[in-house]
Design an enzyme around this catalytic site. Structure first.
Site, mmCIF file in Angstrom:
data_model
loop_
_atom_site.group_PDB
_atom_site.id
_atom_site.type_symbol
_atom_site.label_atom_id
_atom_site.label_comp_id
_atom_site.label_asym_id
_atom_site.label_seq_id
_atom_site.Cartn_x
_atom_site.Cartn_y
_atom_site.Cartn_z
ATOM 1 N N GLU A 103 1.021 -1.021 0.297
ATOM 2 C CA GLU A 103 0.004 0.347 -0.091
ATOM 3 C C GLU A 103 1.286 1.201 0.152
ATOM 4 O OE1 GLU A 103 -2.558 1.383 -0.244
ATOM 5 O OE2 GLU A 103 -4.794 0.706 0.131
ATOM 6 N N ASP A 104 0.445 2.074 -0.790
ATOM 7 C CA ASP A 104 0.902 3.591 -0.471
ATOM 8 C C ASP A 104 0.658 4.318 0.875
ATOM 9 O OD1 ASP A 104 -1.634 3.908 -0.391
ATOM 10 O OD2 ASP A 104 -1.098 6.117 -2.596
ATOM 11 N N ASP A 107 -4.605 4.930 5.586
ATOM 12 C CA ASP A 107 -5.051 6.276 6.868
ATOM 13 C C ASP A 107 -6.087 5.586 7.739
ATOM 14 O OD1 ASP A 107 -5.550 8.990 6.956
ATOM 15 O OD2 ASP A 107 -6.991 8.561 5.383
ATOM 16 N N PHE A 156 -2.346 15.947 5.169
ATOM 17 C CA PHE A 156 -2.388 15.154 4.045
ATOM 18 C C PHE A 156 -1.243 15.779 2.669
ATOM 19 C CE2 PHE A 156 -3.875 15.511 -0.809
ATOM 20 C CZ PHE A 156 -4.687 13.813 -1.140
ATOM 21 N N ARG A 169 1.011 12.569 -8.476
ATOM 22 C CA ARG A 169 1.603 11.455 -8.347
ATOM 23 C C ARG A 169 3.043 11.261 -8.741
ATOM 24 N NH1 ARG A 169 -2.953 7.538 -7.010
ATOM 25 N NH2 ARG A 169 -4.578 8.490 -7.910
HETATM 26 P P1 IMP Z 1 -8.128 4.322 4.221
HETATM 27 O O1 IMP Z 1 -9.149 2.941 3.696
HETATM 28 O O2 IMP Z 1 -8.427 5.372 4.938
HETATM 29 O O3 IMP Z 1 -6.493 3.405 4.816
HETATM 30 O O4 IMP Z 1 -6.858 4.981 2.961
HETATM 31 C C1 IMP Z 1 -6.495 4.529 2.362
HETATM 32 C C2 IMP Z 1 -6.213 4.932 0.966
HETATM 33 O O5 IMP Z 1 -7.098 6.176 0.742
HETATM 34 C C3 IMP Z 1 -4.757 4.843 1.077
HETATM 35 O O6 IMP Z 1 -4.666 3.888 0.034
HETATM 36 C C4 IMP Z 1 -4.289 5.980 -0.594
HETATM 37 O O7 IMP Z 1 -5.257 5.941 -1.825
HETATM 38 C C5 IMP Z 1 -5.976 7.208 0.317
HETATM 39 N N1 IMP Z 1 -5.298 8.103 1.634
HETATM 40 C C6 IMP Z 1 -5.132 8.549 2.147
HETATM 41 N N2 IMP Z 1 -4.100 9.145 3.161
HETATM 42 C C7 IMP Z 1 -3.633 9.951 2.333
HETATM 43 C C8 IMP Z 1 -3.237 11.194 2.054
HETATM 44 O O8 IMP Z 1 -2.449 11.984 2.446
HETATM 45 N N3 IMP Z 1 -2.945 11.570 0.715
HETATM 46 C C9 IMP Z 1 -2.988 10.363 -0.530
HETATM 47 N N4 IMP Z 1 -4.571 9.798 -0.304
HETATM 48 C C10 IMP Z 1 -4.125 9.191 0.860
HETATM 49 MG MG MG Z 2 -4.199 3.530 -2.368
#
Ligand code: IMP
Ligand code: MG
Length: 182
Positions: A103-104, A107, A156, A169
């Site tokens: 994963e990148d 969050d 963010f 990106r």
């Molecule tokens: P989660 O499901 O809330 O954990 O979010 C996961 C996905 O949200 C990540 O794989 C990202 O693609 C996107 N994401 C979460 N935080 C950020 C951020 O700060 N910048 C850009 N994309 C984010």
């Molecule tokens: Mg992602």
């Protein structure tokens, strides 16, 4: 320091490419230590993880490793939409294999939890997660990722694969949203 602007929002440099490369190498060494005697399947979560996955997979240097891709979407603008959509599913048979989700960023943990649950239905040997970035204060569900490049505050960010509505990106460094003066 050079700022960048997307959609009227200003971002400032946060993590430089040299530091990213250093932590990618460290995470790769940890994964290699744990999986070098197996044929782990790296599962890159598109789109955001594509750059990290390429660098990590190359740096891991595990002879029998494979990589495949899956596509999920949860973010709209600078906030999680709270619901995760699968846009492109898994094609490989993962029965009895170790899967390293790449994963990148983790969050809220919603994407990670949904993906782990989905994969566990197919009887893998083990599922672990490697993420470049982790916002521990935002985690609301599931377990923390096993391999982490950087722990960061709940702000963010974009660059090195991460986007604001598909923009940013291609930045080689990671940028953070500039604090608004009130
Ligand atoms: P989660 O499901 O809330 O954990 O979010 C996961 C996905 O949200 C990540 O794989 C990202 O693609 C996107 N994401 C979460 N935080 C950020 C951020 O700060 N910048 C850009 N994309 C984010
Ligand atoms: Mg992602």
């Amino acid at each position: 320091m050079d700022e960048v602007t997307y959609k009227g929002l200003t971002f400032v440099p946060y993590i430089m490419r040299e530091e990213i490369a250093k932590q990618v190498k460290r995470v790769a060494e940890e994964i290699k230590r744990d999986y070098q005697d197996e044929s782990p399947l790296f599962l890159c979560v598109l789109n955001g993880a594509f750059m990290f996955a390429a660098d990590l997979f190359r740096a891991c240097d595990i002879p029998d490793a494979e990589i495949t891709f899956i596509r999920y979407k949860s973010y709209e603008g600078t906030h999680s939409s709270g619901n995760v959509r699968e846009i492109m599913g898994l094609t490989q048979d993962i029965t009895g294999r170790s899967v390293v989700i790449v994963e990148d960023i983790v969050d809220t943990g919603v994407t990670a939890q949904q993906l782990r649950n989905e994969l566990l239905k197919h009887n893998p040997k083990q599922v672990v997660m490697a993420t470049l970035l982790f916002k521990p204060d935002s985690l609301t569900v599931g377990t923390p990722p096993e391999y982490v490049g950087f722990e960061i505050p709940s702000k963010f960010i974009l660059g090195y694969g991460l986007d604001l509505d598909e923009l940013g990106r291609n930045l080689a460094d990671i940028y953070v949203l500039k604090e608004q003066k009130s």
